[in-house]
Enzyme design. Structure first.
Site, PDB file in Angstrom:
ATOM      1  N   ASP A  92     -11.360   2.419  -4.645  1.00 50.70           N
ATOM      2  CA  ASP A  92     -10.782   2.765  -3.350  1.00 50.70           C
ATOM      3  C   ASP A  92      -9.976   1.576  -2.836  1.00 50.70           C
ATOM      4  O   ASP A  92     -10.233   0.432  -3.197  1.00 50.70           O
ATOM      5  CB  ASP A  92     -11.844   3.189  -2.361  1.00 50.70           C
ATOM      6  CG  ASP A  92     -12.718   2.036  -1.886  1.00 50.70           C
ATOM      7  OD1 ASP A  92     -13.306   1.355  -2.755  1.00 50.70           O
ATOM      8  OD2 ASP A  92     -12.811   1.800  -0.671  1.00 50.70           O
ATOM      9  N   GLU A 156     -15.800   1.074  -1.113  1.00 51.96           N
ATOM     10  CA  GLU A 156     -16.114  -0.305  -0.710  1.00 51.96           C
ATOM     11  C   GLU A 156     -15.331  -0.725   0.525  1.00 51.96           C
ATOM     12  O   GLU A 156     -15.866  -1.383   1.422  1.00 51.96           O
ATOM     13  CB  GLU A 156     -15.828  -1.262  -1.879  1.00 51.96           C
ATOM     14  CG  GLU A 156     -16.343  -2.683  -1.668  1.00 51.96           C
ATOM     15  CD  GLU A 156     -15.396  -3.569  -0.902  1.00 51.96           C
ATOM     16  OE1 GLU A 156     -15.859  -4.595  -0.350  1.00 51.96           O
ATOM     17  OE2 GLU A 156     -14.189  -3.257  -0.825  1.00 51.96           O
TER      18      GLU A 156
END
Length: 451
Positions: A92, A156
């Site tokens: 991500d 994250e």
């Protein structure tokens, strides 16, 4: 780089690495599904699963984590009786911010002036490619001498804790003798560095309300309490005159011992405008690695364009507080919330909502794994000795892993050196750093297996 078979193999694989990173960067995998389609993150997760499958990984799984995102897991068996190493990265990315401020499209990998530009190129899709390069180099030169687990997180950057909660519920999944977190970076490009500490963080949303609805500023302004003005007072109370973070009850005088961050180098890295002062006191290393730091991430209030002459009835802000090792993030959050309530003026109604939280981390750099990494980095970066530095950012998973597996060694390396400008516009990765760190990781795995 001195000639050795592993380094030669990695060098030969760099064109493939660039092509793969371009494919990964093309996924708009921002784990905020109000902004970007979930399908973009799912596409990146499936790409990684396919890449692991093609490298012979077993037990590949897309793990549905409690925050609604997916983490990718795979296991590559090594020789019988070998040690187990867990390799971590995340797919991500941060939103690109103002896409018009990018020199080239944020989700397109573009080579310019010796660097590869694109969102996630360094943080942390480049980390995924780094792990793949290291493993391919070993497979081409005698095989991978350890059992390898790979976990690639899908949220994250959001700080929503999906993988942490999943790991806590399935502690057997990520057990390993050592863990390599590929989400940090060298202190300076070309200077091999392991990250010894990470600050923890908390995200708090603040809402201030004063009126049942907006009022005409001419008819009521001067006596009617303005919620936006009240919020500004609250936010200003979080900093001293010199810009130091001031949260009531939260210590902020710790000092960093070790590698220092020269002020002029920091100004250049941060691209501070001429004549603008740095904030806070103490050394730069004290301020960014050893002390708390508050940042106002956003404010909800009327934009300048289209604003009306009104006294605002409500306003809100999102506040980030980074906390250093030795400070409990839960306690720091309580202190922040109490500070906000205590400093809200005029009896305004104030509420806080916890959005995300993660503990700080401190590594044991005296462990055997660090000796293996130092030896590997000396080969990958000839003439350079491995350094230990702090990092002001947060990787909440580190503390979860350290708590779950207290005997496991944890190392932090990666591609986010200052020139990478992670989280900013025009993020980039140095292909030279990618090549050298891939060599270092491969040699580390070989050294660690023999230690």
């Amino acid at each position: 780089m001195s000639s050795n078979p592993v380094a030669e193999t990695v060098a030969s694989l760099m064109p493939r690495a660039k092509a793969e990173l371009a494919e990964l960067v093309a996924f708009k995998s921002v784990a905020d599904f109000d902004q970007y389609p979930r399908s973009e993150s799912e596409g990146a997760a499936n790409w990684i699963a396919d890449a692991l499958r093609s490298e012979g990984f077993q037990d590949i799984a897309l793990l549905d984590t409690p925050d609604g995102t997916q983490s990718v897991y795979g296991y590559l068996p090594g020789p019988e009786g070998a040690k187990t190493v867990l390799l971590y990265a995340h797919y991500d990315v941060q939103p690109p911010l103002d896409e018009t401020a990018w020199t080239t499209p944020p989700f397109e990998l573009v080579e310019r002036d010796g660097r590869w530009y694109g969102r996630g190129s360094a943080d942390c899709k480049g980390g995924v490619v780094m792990h793949l390069l290291a493993l391919r180099a070993l497979k081409a030169n005698g095989g991978v001498p350890v059992h390898v687990k790979v976990i690639v997180e899908g949220s994250e950057e959001q700080g929503t804790g999906g993988l942490e909660r999943y790991a806590e519920a399935h502690p057997e999944l990520l057990t390993a003798d050592t863990i390599v977190i590929g989400d940090a970076g060298n202190f300076r490009a070309g200077l091999p560095t392991v990250t010894a500490t990470l600050r923890g963080m908390t995200l708090v949303r603040v809402q201030v309300d004063t009126l049942e609805g907006n009022l005409h500023s001419g008819q009521f302004g001067g006596a009617a309490p303005d919620a936006l003005a009240a919020l500004i007072r609250v936010l200003d109370s979080l900093r001293a005159k010199d810009g130091s973070t001031t949260v009531d009850g939260l210590a902020g005088e710790a000092a960093w011992e070790g590698l220092q961050y020269e002020e002029q180098a920091f100004r250049e890295d941060a691209k501070v405008l001429d004549g603008v002062e740095l904030i806070g006191s103490g050394t730069v290393a004290d301020r960014v690695w050893a002390r708390p730091a508050v940042t106002v991430l956003g404010i909800d209030c009327p934009p300048v364009v289209g604003a009306t002459p009104s006294v605002q009835a409500g306003a809100r802000a999102l506040i980030s507080l980074r906390v250093p090792p030795g400070v409990d993030a839960v306690e720091a959050t309580k202190l922040l919330e109490a500070h906000i309530e205590a400093h809200t003026p005029w009896g305004a109604r104030v509420s806080t909502e916890r959005i995300g939280q993660g503990q700080a981390f401190r590594a044991d750099t005296s462990s055997p794994a660090y000796a293996s990494m130092a030896e590997a980095m000396a080969v990958a970066y000839p003439g350079q000795e491995m350094q230990s530095a702090g990092m002001g950012g947060s990787i909440p998973l580190c503390n979860t892993l350290a708590s779950l597996y207290p005997e496991t060694e944890i190392l932090l390396i990666g591609l986010s050196e200052p020139e990478a400008q992670i989280h900013a516009v025009n993020e980039s990765v140095s292909p030279d750093e990618l090549e050298r760190l891939s060599v270092a990781e491969a040699l580390f795995l070989r050294n660690y297996a023999a230690s």
